[in-house]
Enzyme design. Structure first.
Site, PDB file in Angstrom:
ATOM      1  CB  SER A  13       7.210  10.460   2.942  1.00 58.45           C
ATOM      2  OG  SER A  13       6.264  11.450   3.291  1.00 58.45           O
ATOM      3  CE1 TYR A  40       3.776   7.131   5.684  1.00 58.96           C
ATOM      4  CE2 TYR A  40       4.116   9.500   5.580  1.00 58.96           C
ATOM      5  CZ  TYR A  40       4.030   8.269   4.950  1.00 58.96           C
ATOM      6  OH  TYR A  40       4.204   8.185   3.582  1.00 58.96           O
TER       7      TYR A  40
HETATM    8  P1  NDP Z   1      -1.487   2.226  -0.630  1.00 54.56           P
HETATM    9  O1  NDP Z   1      -2.178   2.257   0.681  1.00 54.56           O
HETATM   10  O2  NDP Z   1      -2.290   2.398  -1.876  1.00 54.56           O
HETATM   11  O3  NDP Z   1      -0.654   0.864  -0.776  1.00 54.56           O
HETATM   12  C1  NDP Z   1       0.175   0.408   0.250  1.00 54.56           C
HETATM   13  C2  NDP Z   1       0.777  -0.910  -0.161  1.00 54.56           C
HETATM   14  O4  NDP Z   1       1.601  -1.370   0.918  1.00 54.56           O
HETATM   15  C3  NDP Z   1      -0.271  -1.970  -0.426  1.00 54.56           C
HETATM   16  O5  NDP Z   1       0.117  -2.767  -1.512  1.00 54.56           O
HETATM   17  C4  NDP Z   1      -0.253  -2.788   0.853  1.00 54.56           C
HETATM   18  O6  NDP Z   1      -0.626  -4.137   0.594  1.00 54.56           O
HETATM   19  C5  NDP Z   1       1.233  -2.706   1.232  1.00 54.56           C
HETATM   20  N1  NDP Z   1       1.455  -3.005   2.629  1.00 54.56           N
HETATM   21  C6  NDP Z   1       1.005  -2.326   3.713  1.00 54.56           C
HETATM   22  N2  NDP Z   1       1.387  -2.939   4.836  1.00 54.56           N
HETATM   23  C7  NDP Z   1       2.097  -4.034   4.458  1.00 54.56           C
HETATM   24  C8  NDP Z   1       2.737  -5.077   5.162  1.00 54.56           C
HETATM   25  N3  NDP Z   1       2.727  -5.124   6.509  1.00 54.56           N
HETATM   26  N4  NDP Z   1       3.379  -6.037   4.466  1.00 54.56           N
HETATM   27  C9  NDP Z   1       3.394  -6.009   3.108  1.00 54.56           C
HETATM   28  N5  NDP Z   1       2.788  -5.051   2.391  1.00 54.56           N
HETATM   29  C10 NDP Z   1       2.152  -4.072   3.060  1.00 54.56           C
HETATM   30  O7  NDP Z   1      -0.366   3.348  -0.520  1.00 54.56           O
HETATM   31  P2  NDP Z   1       0.607   4.009  -1.596  1.00 54.56           P
HETATM   32  O8  NDP Z   1       0.699   3.195  -2.819  1.00 54.56           O
HETATM   33  O9  NDP Z   1       0.244   5.439  -1.672  1.00 54.56           O
HETATM   34  O10 NDP Z   1       1.981   3.948  -0.763  1.00 54.56           O
HETATM   35  C11 NDP Z   1       3.150   3.278  -1.185  1.00 54.56           C
HETATM   36  C12 NDP Z   1       4.347   3.926  -0.514  1.00 54.56           C
HETATM   37  O11 NDP Z   1       4.438   5.293  -0.896  1.00 54.56           O
HETATM   38  C13 NDP Z   1       4.282   3.929   1.023  1.00 54.56           C
HETATM   39  O12 NDP Z   1       5.555   3.632   1.546  1.00 54.56           O
HETATM   40  C14 NDP Z   1       3.913   5.365   1.348  1.00 54.56           C
HETATM   41  O13 NDP Z   1       4.333   5.753   2.628  1.00 54.56           O
HETATM   42  C15 NDP Z   1       4.638   6.096   0.243  1.00 54.56           C
HETATM   43  N6  NDP Z   1       4.156   7.445  -0.019  1.00 54.56           N
HETATM   44  C16 NDP Z   1       2.879   7.649  -0.472  1.00 54.56           C
HETATM   45  C17 NDP Z   1       2.429   8.926  -0.701  1.00 54.56           C
HETATM   46  C18 NDP Z   1       1.045   9.213  -1.182  1.00 54.56           C
HETATM   47  O14 NDP Z   1       0.688  10.410  -1.268  1.00 54.56           O
HETATM   48  N7  NDP Z   1       0.240   8.206  -1.528  1.00 54.56           N
HETATM   49  C19 NDP Z   1       3.300  10.094  -0.472  1.00 54.56           C
HETATM   50  C20 NDP Z   1       4.629   9.763  -0.016  1.00 54.56           C
HETATM   51  C21 NDP Z   1       5.031   8.478   0.197  1.00 54.56           C
HETATM   52  P3  NDP Z   1      -1.411  -5.118   1.605  1.00 54.56           P
HETATM   53  O15 NDP Z   1      -2.390  -4.264   2.363  1.00 54.56           O
HETATM   54  O16 NDP Z   1      -2.005  -6.116   0.666  1.00 54.56           O
HETATM   55  O17 NDP Z   1      -0.345  -5.713   2.467  1.00 54.56           O
END
Ligand code: NDP
Length: 251
Positions: free
Chosen positions: A140, A153
């Site tokens: 990020s 974060y």
């Molecule tokens: P979402 O919130 O849409 O999805 C997050 C995903 O991570 C879900 O599938 C969730 O599944 C999973 N997750 C969260 N905690 C856990 C855990 N403890 N164990 C296993 N799975 C976990 O976010 P994004 O798709 O946007 O984010 C994906 C990645 O991209 C992250 O690392 C985020 O930091 C990064 N990112 C996103 C940006 C954005 O603008 N959206 C910008 C820069 C980076 P569940 O809850 O079922 O466990």
């Protein structure tokens, strides 16, 4: 199209957002996908939709035994793992350093920093045995720039970026391609949480500025191909127009 035919790809955070889009795209390109997230119903439903080339791996990345077990299950199902995409992540707690709950701060680090470590630690022995593999960790802009209310974060993503650098440093001679991908802002649930917080400039961005999760999936697919070998050990930014062009996202 079958550009990644047979490739065995473990995707964390595959229940929604970037991870779900990535799982769908790799599967369309002929890959076999392991879908890891806490929401068991969501990863099972997605695996059922994709078919026998997908396996659901309900697990919490913050738990080492759970990740170790999920990796072992995927290795049993597909005979090994060629690619790990460390994508699972959370944004909360969002709070100033004078008010943030230290326990919640630590739980975020367990997910965003120890989560990738757990994945890397679990897949490496198999990848080294088979002569190589690819590990992409979703980074990020917050890894490199402080933002109000995001100390957990930002710190976790900075740590994960260093983890990618350490992985490359230790393992590139063993055939491991370690890359970070900084996607810019992406239209997912995470951005809805950020917008609701109203705490810093990112929360006030026009939602129209966010790129679709499908673009990040395309970038991850490309990073696992031959054209991206030169990026081993680096962090690729999807904000970079030259990179978007190379991936084919813009003309
Ligand atoms: P979402 O919130 O849409 O999805 C997050 C995903 O991570 C879900 O599938 C969730 O599944 C999973 N997750 C969260 N905690 C856990 C855990 N403890 N164990 C296993 N799975 C976990 O976010 P994004 O798709 O946007 O984010 C994906 C990645 O991209 C992250 O690392 C985020 O930091 C990064 N990112 C996103 C940006 C954005 O603008 N959206 C910008 C820069 C980076 P569940 O809850 O079922 O466990």
């Amino acid at each position: 199209m079958a550009e990644r035919e047979g490739m065995r790809v473990l995707i964390t955070g595959a229940s929604r957002g970037i991870g779900e889009a990535t799982a769908r795209l790799f599967a369309e390109h002929g890959a076999r996908v392991g879908l890891l997230a806490r929401n068991a119903a969501a990863v099972r439903a997605l695996a059922a939709e994709i078919g026998p080339t997908a396996c659901a791996l309900p697990a919490d990345v913050a738990s080492w035994p759970a990740v170790e077990g999920a990796v072992a299950a995927m290795e049993r199902a597909f005979g090994g793992i060629d690619v790990l995409i460390n994508n699972a992540g959370v944004i909360e707690p969002i709070a100033g350093l004078d008010a943030v709950d230290p326990e919640a701060w630590g739980r975020l680090v367990d997910i965003n920093l120890k989560g990738p470590l757990h994945g890397i630690r679990a897949v490496l022995p198999g990848m080294i045995r088979q002569g190589g593999g690819i590990i992409v960790t979703v980074s990020s802009g917050a890894a490199h720039t402080p933002l109000e209310g995001w100390s957990a974060y930002c710190s976790s993503k900075a740590g994960a970026a260093m983890l990618t650098a350490c992985l490359h440093h230790e393992m590139h001679l063993k055939g491991i391609r370690a890359i970070g991908l900084s996607p810019g802002t992406v239209a997912t649930d995470m951005q809805r949480t950020i917008r609701a917080s109203g705490i810093n400039p990112v929360s006030r961005l026009d939602p129209a500025a966010h790129i679709p999760a499908a673009w990040v999936a395309e970038a991850l697919l490309w990073l696992c191909g031959p054209a991206a070998a030169e990026f081993a050990g680096t962090e690729v930014s999807l904000r970079d127009a030259a990179i978007r062009r190379r991936i084919g996202l813009i003309p």
